[in-house]
Design a protein around this motif. Structure first.
Motif, PDB file in Angstrom:
ATOM      1  N   LEU A 194      31.034  49.799  40.860  1.00 45.24           N
ATOM      2  CA  LEU A 194      31.787  51.039  41.005  1.00 45.24           C
ATOM      3  C   LEU A 194      33.288  50.767  41.075  1.00 45.24           C
ATOM      4  CD1 LEU A 194      31.855  54.074  41.402  1.00 45.24           C
ATOM      5  CD2 LEU A 194      31.445  53.739  43.838  1.00 45.24           C
ATOM      6  N   ILE A 195      33.654  49.761  41.889  1.00 47.46           N
ATOM      7  CA  ILE A 195      35.090  49.479  42.066  1.00 47.46           C
ATOM      8  C   ILE A 195      35.714  49.011  40.753  1.00 47.46           C
ATOM      9  CG2 ILE A 195      36.746  47.974  43.226  1.00 47.46           C
ATOM     10  CD1 ILE A 195      34.883  48.024  45.653  1.00 47.46           C
ATOM     11  N   ALA A 196      35.032  48.075  40.071  1.00 45.02           N
ATOM     12  CA  ALA A 196      35.594  47.559  38.815  1.00 45.02           C
ATOM     13  C   ALA A 196      35.674  48.667  37.771  1.00 45.02           C
ATOM     14  CB  ALA A 196      34.740  46.405  38.298  1.00 45.02           C
ATOM     15  N   ALA A 197      34.627  49.492  37.706  1.00 47.80           N
ATOM     16  CA  ALA A 197      34.609  50.564  36.711  1.00 47.80           C
ATOM     17  C   ALA A 197      35.685  51.607  37.014  1.00 47.80           C
ATOM     18  CB  ALA A 197      33.230  51.226  36.665  1.00 47.80           C
ATOM     19  N   LEU A 198      35.914  51.836  38.287  1.00 42.99           N
ATOM     20  CA  LEU A 198      36.944  52.797  38.684  1.00 42.99           C
ATOM     21  C   LEU A 198      38.324  52.352  38.185  1.00 42.99           C
ATOM     22  CD1 LEU A 198      36.894  55.391  40.414  1.00 42.99           C
ATOM     23  CD2 LEU A 198      37.599  53.997  42.348  1.00 42.99           C
ATOM     24  N   GLY A 199      38.593  51.053  38.348  1.00 40.04           N
ATOM     25  CA  GLY A 199      39.864  50.506  37.865  1.00 40.04           C
ATOM     26  C   GLY A 199      39.977  50.652  36.363  1.00 40.04           C
ATOM     27  N   GLU A 200      38.918  50.260  35.646  1.00 39.54           N
ATOM     28  CA  GLU A 200      38.960  50.332  34.188  1.00 39.54           C
ATOM     29  C   GLU A 200      39.045  51.788  33.715  1.00 39.54           C
ATOM     30  OE1 GLU A 200      39.424  48.102  32.039  1.00 39.54           O
ATOM     31  OE2 GLU A 200      38.863  49.030  30.136  1.00 39.54           O
ATOM     32  N   HIS A 201      38.441  52.677  34.471  1.00 36.95           N
ATOM     33  CA  HIS A 201      38.515  54.107  34.147  1.00 36.95           C
ATOM     34  C   HIS A 201      39.977  54.557  34.092  1.00 36.95           C
ATOM     35  CE1 HIS A 201      37.458  58.367  34.141  1.00 36.95           C
ATOM     36  NE2 HIS A 201      38.280  58.556  35.158  1.00 36.95           N
ATOM     37  N   VAL A 202      40.739  54.164  35.098  1.00 35.39           N
ATOM     38  CA  VAL A 202      42.158  54.540  35.136  1.00 35.39           C
ATOM     39  C   VAL A 202      42.895  53.916  33.950  1.00 35.39           C
ATOM     40  CG1 VAL A 202      44.301  54.306  36.434  1.00 35.39           C
ATOM     41  CG2 VAL A 202      42.182  54.915  37.610  1.00 35.39           C
TER      42      VAL A 202
ATOM     43  N   ALA B  36      41.682  40.480  45.206  1.00 33.21           N
ATOM     44  CA  ALA B  36      42.229  41.647  44.508  1.00 33.21           C
ATOM     45  C   ALA B  36      43.551  41.290  43.835  1.00 33.21           C
ATOM     46  CB  ALA B  36      42.419  42.798  45.494  1.00 33.21           C
ATOM     47  N   LEU B  37      44.408  40.563  44.566  1.00 34.36           N
ATOM     48  CA  LEU B  37      45.717  40.201  44.007  1.00 34.36           C
ATOM     49  C   LEU B  37      45.562  39.233  42.834  1.00 34.36           C
ATOM     50  CD1 LEU B  37      47.871  39.910  47.246  1.00 34.36           C
ATOM     51  CD2 LEU B  37      47.913  41.717  45.507  1.00 34.36           C
ATOM     52  N   ALA B  38      44.562  38.350  42.922  1.00 37.52           N
ATOM     53  CA  ALA B  38      44.333  37.425  41.809  1.00 37.52           C
ATOM     54  C   ALA B  38      43.937  38.197  40.548  1.00 37.52           C
ATOM     55  CB  ALA B  38      43.247  36.415  42.182  1.00 37.52           C
ATOM     56  N   GLY B  39      43.077  39.193  40.736  1.00 38.43           N
ATOM     57  CA  GLY B  39      42.698  40.030  39.594  1.00 38.43           C
ATOM     58  C   GLY B  39      43.910  40.727  39.006  1.00 38.43           C
ATOM     59  N   MET B  40      44.781  41.191  39.894  1.00 40.65           N
ATOM     60  CA  MET B  40      45.969  41.893  39.436  1.00 40.65           C
ATOM     61  C   MET B  40      46.907  40.946  38.682  1.00 40.65           C
ATOM     62  SD  MET B  40      48.307  44.583  41.502  1.00 40.65           S
ATOM     63  CE  MET B  40      49.520  43.568  42.291  1.00 40.65           C
TER      64      MET B  40
ATOM     65  N   LEU C  77      39.208  44.657  27.899  1.00 40.31           N
ATOM     66  CA  LEU C  77      37.872  44.063  27.888  1.00 40.31           C
ATOM     67  C   LEU C  77      37.806  42.839  28.794  1.00 40.31           C
ATOM     68  CD1 LEU C  77      36.836  44.292  24.119  1.00 40.31           C
ATOM     69  CD2 LEU C  77      36.242  45.806  25.999  1.00 40.31           C
ATOM     70  N   GLY C  78      38.868  42.592  29.557  1.00 39.77           N
ATOM     71  CA  GLY C  78      38.912  41.405  30.404  1.00 39.77           C
ATOM     72  C   GLY C  78      38.377  41.627  31.806  1.00 39.77           C
ATOM     73  N   VAL C  79      37.653  42.728  32.033  1.00 44.00           N
ATOM     74  CA  VAL C  79      37.173  43.033  33.387  1.00 44.00           C
ATOM     75  C   VAL C  79      36.350  41.879  33.956  1.00 44.00           C
ATOM     76  CG1 VAL C  79      35.838  44.638  34.791  1.00 44.00           C
ATOM     77  CG2 VAL C  79      37.160  45.495  32.881  1.00 44.00           C
ATOM     78  N   GLU C  80      35.445  41.339  33.122  1.00 41.92           N
ATOM     79  CA  GLU C  80      34.599  40.224  33.567  1.00 41.92           C
ATOM     80  C   GLU C  80      35.459  39.041  34.038  1.00 41.92           C
ATOM     81  OE1 GLU C  80      31.322  40.220  33.677  1.00 41.92           O
ATOM     82  OE2 GLU C  80      30.732  38.120  33.751  1.00 41.92           O
ATOM     83  N   GLY C  81      36.499  38.745  33.258  1.00 40.83           N
ATOM     84  CA  GLY C  81      37.372  37.621  33.608  1.00 40.83           C
ATOM     85  C   GLY C  81      38.129  37.862  34.900  1.00 40.83           C
ATOM     86  N   MET C  82      38.640  39.082  35.059  1.00 46.01           N
ATOM     87  CA  MET C  82      39.411  39.393  36.273  1.00 46.01           C
ATOM     88  C   MET C  82      38.493  39.396  37.490  1.00 46.01           C
ATOM     89  SD  MET C  82      42.028  42.320  34.848  1.00 46.01           S
ATOM     90  CE  MET C  82      40.774  43.517  34.489  1.00 46.01           C
TER      91      MET C  82
ATOM     92  N   MET D 268      41.545  46.372  41.108  1.00 46.10           N
ATOM     93  CA  MET D 268      40.179  46.833  41.379  1.00 46.10           C
ATOM     94  C   MET D 268      39.151  45.785  40.927  1.00 46.10           C
ATOM     95  SD  MET D 268      40.199  49.744  42.909  1.00 46.10           S
ATOM     96  CE  MET D 268      41.630  49.145  43.780  1.00 46.10           C
ATOM     97  N   ALA D 269      39.374  45.211  39.732  1.00 43.96           N
ATOM     98  CA  ALA D 269      38.435  44.204  39.237  1.00 43.96           C
ATOM     99  C   ALA D 269      38.421  42.996  40.157  1.00 43.96           C
ATOM    100  CB  ALA D 269      38.806  43.800  37.810  1.00 43.96           C
ATOM    101  N   GLY D 270      39.593  42.586  40.637  1.00 46.86           N
ATOM    102  CA  GLY D 270      39.688  41.448  41.546  1.00 46.86           C
ATOM    103  C   GLY D 270      38.965  41.731  42.854  1.00 46.86           C
ATOM    104  N   LEU D 271      39.161  42.935  43.381  1.00 49.56           N
ATOM    105  CA  LEU D 271      38.491  43.330  44.623  1.00 49.56           C
ATOM    106  C   LEU D 271      36.978  43.342  44.431  1.00 49.56           C
ATOM    107  CD1 LEU D 271      38.675  44.451  47.522  1.00 49.56           C
ATOM    108  CD2 LEU D 271      38.806  46.746  46.554  1.00 49.56           C
ATOM    109  N   ALA D 272      36.546  43.847  43.268  1.00 47.47           N
ATOM    110  CA  ALA D 272      35.107  43.874  42.974  1.00 47.47           C
ATOM    111  C   ALA D 272      34.547  42.459  42.946  1.00 47.47           C
ATOM    112  CB  ALA D 272      34.865  44.588  41.646  1.00 47.47           C
ATOM    113  N   GLY D 273      35.317  41.536  42.352  1.00 52.63           N
ATOM    114  CA  GLY D 273      34.875  40.142  42.294  1.00 52.63           C
ATOM    115  C   GLY D 273      34.779  39.533  43.682  1.00 52.63           C
ATOM    116  N   ALA D 274      35.805  39.764  44.499  1.00 50.23           N
ATOM    117  CA  ALA D 274      35.807  39.211  45.862  1.00 50.23           C
ATOM    118  C   ALA D 274      34.647  39.795  46.666  1.00 50.23           C
ATOM    119  CB  ALA D 274      37.143  39.523  46.542  1.00 50.23           C
ATOM    120  N   TYR D 275      34.310  41.035  46.401  1.00 48.45           N
ATOM    121  CA  TYR D 275      33.158  41.662  47.071  1.00 48.45           C
ATOM    122  C   TYR D 275      31.879  40.900  46.732  1.00 48.45           C
ATOM    123  CZ  TYR D 275      29.992  45.388  48.657  1.00 48.45           C
ATOM    124  OH  TYR D 275      29.023  46.104  49.311  1.00 48.45           O
ATOM    125  N   LEU D 276      31.766  40.515  45.444  1.00 47.57           N
ATOM    126  CA  LEU D 276      30.587  39.766  45.007  1.00 47.57           C
ATOM    127  C   LEU D 276      30.400  38.491  45.812  1.00 47.57           C
ATOM    128  CD1 LEU D 276      30.548  39.791  41.090  1.00 47.57           C
ATOM    129  CD2 LEU D 276      28.914  40.864  42.650  1.00 47.57           C
TER     130      LEU D 276
END
Lengths: 305, 507
Positions: A19-27, A67-71, A36-41, A197-205
């Motif tokens: 949800l978090i990663a998709a929310l970021g990509e949605h924006v 989160a900051l790393a993703g950013m 298309l780099g969501v997976e990488g971030m 958002m993608a970074g936060l989603a990753g850290a959540y994982l």
């Protein structure tokens, strides 16, 4: 303890990073950029978040660092596609490959290290509602945060001026430019938000979902998040629906594997991905061509002077 | 009289192309100033610099006597310059009110915006439904939104780039009334057009551009349309030679009660379209852009849309379910509206581009492409159709609009088609090339081909065609002989179904 609330709670945990990663990509996509780099971030967020949490012994600090790393990674993407007008698809794919490699490097000394659970937030009274109370109101802080973010993004995009401008830039960048909107700046901010958002989603994982780091652990969730954005077709509430649907399937297939259903486990593991394809197929077959994507999605913008 | 804007010595290059050469222009308050010129004369380039979208290579812009640099549209807007674009700068999925709010600063776009917009609209007689998404609106309504959006900032100069090209005659008339009110209140207006009659009706000064230079300044009320045209074009353009009194043969193209579902959500649905074009006949489809012309072109060429009822017949062959190649084999040739990307591959050479439409019907080599033959065919077209090229076999993108269009028409005509369907033959083409293309079509019809022309340019339709039909909201009017039809009648057909439902095969 009853099984049902527990299962529901694991569904929410499985769905939250999506949800978090998709929310970021949605924006990002509302602003007309396809990243298309969501997976990488995500994977860089997972590795950095875990490493930072172990080093500082603080999961909160880890989440922030992830989160900051993703950013940071999204900033690289942003500079390339916005200011050098590179092809967004190619740059996004490159970002994923770069992220996977980078994450392996960052996380190499942390493979297999355990990490304690982050304290759950139990909401008094509400948690005593039968079944749902246990499932929803004893979640982790990021789960609640994700719901707040959903509300903020929905409100921000539809009700605020900055949201209107962002959507305008995504809908038609030529018009937006000719009206004097800062097309590239708005898009860059959107890309940074997507990365955060993608970074936060990753850290959540790595810090909440699995609580360990292993290379490649994002396991295609970034791609599922991208599919969710297509599935949502511009509606934030459908993003939530989609994320929990996929969370449900993920958990269901885990239980199915444990419950000795006579199907190869690989096939069951593939279920969420098959569902992704099915959802996209259904969506593209159901009337509305273009699927509510932003008008200028994926097109680089270069103002002539 | 005082002056609001003064441009002096404005020069702009695009690469080696000189788009504007040392242009001087003065705009005064309350004055409606025409900027005249053919396509490619440099009108749009000049106003884009005035609106901050482009920056001049040299020259200066003065506003109220002060030298300014307009680095962005924001700055131009802040200095009181508003612009209405030819291809609207609207956001299709947004409502009219949202579209108006987008460029306004925060305090203006507050809660009372709706009231302010409504008051403004009333004052200038601009009827708009503020809550409908733009894609549901007609071109006239869209333009009113653009104008209203520009007026929300009380501009001292309003630039309109070919504002009437998408309007019906009555919509144009109401636009002129709005502009008269604006000018009377002291706004200076820069009106870009190549329609001379409306310039003469509306404007008190005209600056004429040709090939990037100011060639004349005239008072359009005291100058005849013919003189203005001569100024725009340079030497006179030859009148078309018509072939008198040739008869029409058997029907070549027949569309019978055609219903077509569009490919995109914003497309127009065609319903009950009847159309017949006979051998030796030129039929023109007139109408305001966006009423289903593109969808009809695609349905006839077989490139798009879903035909849900009715049939298409070319030279007696039922081709309703066939693709464009089968239709070409039946003797048809097609010239689409988009020259680059649809009619030609922009980055392909002219000789390679022969293959695009010839592969279905002509021998261009077996397994390997016969380059010698392609080169010879291409050279033949260049010679026969007076195509001016920078080299022997340039890329399609290197040709000017007019020359590329001549080449594309030549490519199709060289195949000796029994039917040619051409969408917007002279859009963005200079007058000389347009005349050349029209002559080619007339000659082709004289040799017995059926010709179907889809055009937004009513003058072109009247000049060229034997019969004229009008497209409105996805339906066709009954065909009317050009000699008997009046402009007013066509204007009515463009808005209402004055002619009743689509008529059958005409006599």
């Amino acid at each position: 303890m009853d099984m049902l609330p527990l299962i529901l709670a694991t569904i929410f945990t499985a769905a939250t990073p999506l949800l978090i990663a998709a929310l970021g990509e949605h924006v990002v996509e509302r602003a007309g950029v396809l990243n298309l780099g969501v997976e990488g971030m995500m994977i860089v967020g997972a590795a950095t978040g875990f490493a930072a949490a172990v080093l500082s012994d603080s999961s909160v600090f880890g989440l922030l660092a992830g989160a900051l790393a993703g950013m940071a990674l999204s900033a690289v993407f942003g500079v390339l596609v916005i200011f050098f007008a590179t092809n967004q698809v190619a740059t996004g794919l490159a970002l994923t490959i770069l992220g996977l490699g980078l994450a392996g490097l960052i996380g190499q000394n942390f493979v297999g290290q355990p990490r304690g659970a982050i304290a759950a937030i139990e909401i008094p009274l509400l948690k005593d509602i039968p079944v749902l109370g246990k499932a929803i109101f004893t979640g982790d802080p990021v789960f609640y945060l994700s719901l707040v973010l959903v509300a903020l993004v929905a409100f921000g995009l539809n009700r605020t001026r900055i949201g209107l401008l962002l959507r305008a830039v995504g809908e038609n960048h030529t018009s937006a430019h000719s009206l004097g909107l800062p097309v590239r700046r708005l898009r860059f901010w959107a890309i940074l938000f997507g990365g955060l958002m993608a970074g936060l989603a990753g850290a959540y994982l790595s810090l909440i979902y699995t609580r360990f780091w292993s290379p490649g652990m994002s396991a295609g969730r970034g791609w599922i998040a991208l599919a969710l954005v297509v599935f949502a077709a511009g509606h934030v509430w459908r993003l939530v629906l989609g994320a929990y649907l996929f969370g449900g399937i993920t958990v269901a297939q885990l239980h199915a594997q444990a419950g000795a259903i006579a199907l190869p486990s690989q096939l069951l593991s593939a279920l969420p991905y098959l569902m992704t394809i099915a959802a996209l197929l259904v969506l593209s077959l159901s009337g509305r061509k273009g699927g509510g994507a932003a008008g200028s999605l994926g097109q680089p913008f270069v103002p002539e002077r | 009289m005082s002056e609001f804007v003064r441009l002096s010595g404005i020069t702009k290059y695009f690469g080696a192309l000189l788009a504007n050469a040392s242009i001087d222009l003065v705009l005064r308050p309350g004055e409606i100033h025409a900027l005249l010129g053919e396509n490619g004369a440099g009108k749009s380039t000049l106003v884009k610099m005035l609106y901050g979208l482009l920056s001049p290579d040299s020259g200066e812009i003065r506003i109220n006597g002060e030298v300014v640099t307009l680095a962005s549209p924001q700055e131009a807007r802040a200095r009181g310059i508003g612009m209405v674009f030819q291809h609207f700068s609207l956001f299709d999925d947004f409502t009219a009110l949202e579209n108006i709010a987008i460029p306004l600063a925060g305090e203006v776009a507050g809660r009372d915006l709706r009231e302010k917009v409504r008051a403004k609209a009333e004052h200038f007689g601009l009827a708009i439904d503020l809550d409908r998404p733009v894609y549901t609106l007609s071109a006239g309504e869209r333009q009113r939104i653009e104008i209203l959006r520009a007026l929300m900032q009380d501009p001292k100069l309003l630039i309109l780039d070919e504002p009437t090209s998408v309007l019906t005659p009555s919509e144009s008339e109401s636009l002129f009334k709005t502009l008269d009110v604006l000018a009377a209140e002291g706004t200076s207006i820069l009106f870009i057009s190549h329609k001379l009659e409306e310039v003469r009706r509306l404007c008190s000064v005209a600056t004429v551009l040709r090939a990037g230079r100011v060639v004349a300044e005239a008072d359009p009320r005291k100058t005849s349309a013919r003189e203005l045209a001569a100024l725009m074009v340079g030497e006179g353009v030859a009148d078309l030679r018509t072939v008198p009194g040739h008869g029409f043969g058997a029907p070549v193209l027949v569309c019978d009660r055609l219903d077509v579902e569009p490919d995109t959500i914003h497309g127009i649905r065609l319903s009950g379209v009847n159309l017949t074009v006979r051998a030796g006949e030129i039929v023109a489809i007139a109408g305001v852009a966006g009423n289903g012309q593109s969808e009809l072109y695609s349905a006839i060429s077989g490139e798009g849309g879903t035909i849900t009822a009715g049939s298409v017949t070319i030279a007696g062959k039922a081709v309703t379910r066939e693709d464009i190649n089968a239709r070409r084999r039946a003797g048809a040739a097609f010239v689409p509206e988009a020259r680059l990307g649809q009619a030609t591959l922009p980055q392909g050479t002219l000789s390679d581009n022969i293959v695009l439409s010839w592969h279905a019907t002509e021998d261009i080599g077996g397994l390997f492409v016969d380059r010698n033959r392609l080169g010879a065919v291409s050279a033949g077209i260049i010679k026969a159709f007076d195509v001016r090229t920078p080299s022997t076999d340039p890329l399609a993108v290197q040709l000017s609009g007019g020359n590329l269009q001549k080449y594309i028409v030549g490519r199709e005509v060289t195949r000796n088609p029994g039917l040619i369907v051409i969408d917007q033959p002279s859009w963005g083409v200079d007058a000389r090339a347009a005349a050349h293309i029209r002559q080619t079509l007339i000659d082709l019809a004289a040799k017995g081909a059926a010709v179907l022309v889809i055009t937004q340019d009513l003058d072109e339709a009247l000049e060229l065609a034997d019969f004229i039909v009008v497209m409105c909201e996805g339906s066709l009017s009954a065909p009317r002989p050009v000699r008997e039809v009046t402009r007013d009648e066509i204007g009515l057909l463009m808005t209402h179904r004055a002619g009743g439902p689509s008529g059958g095969v005409h006599a």
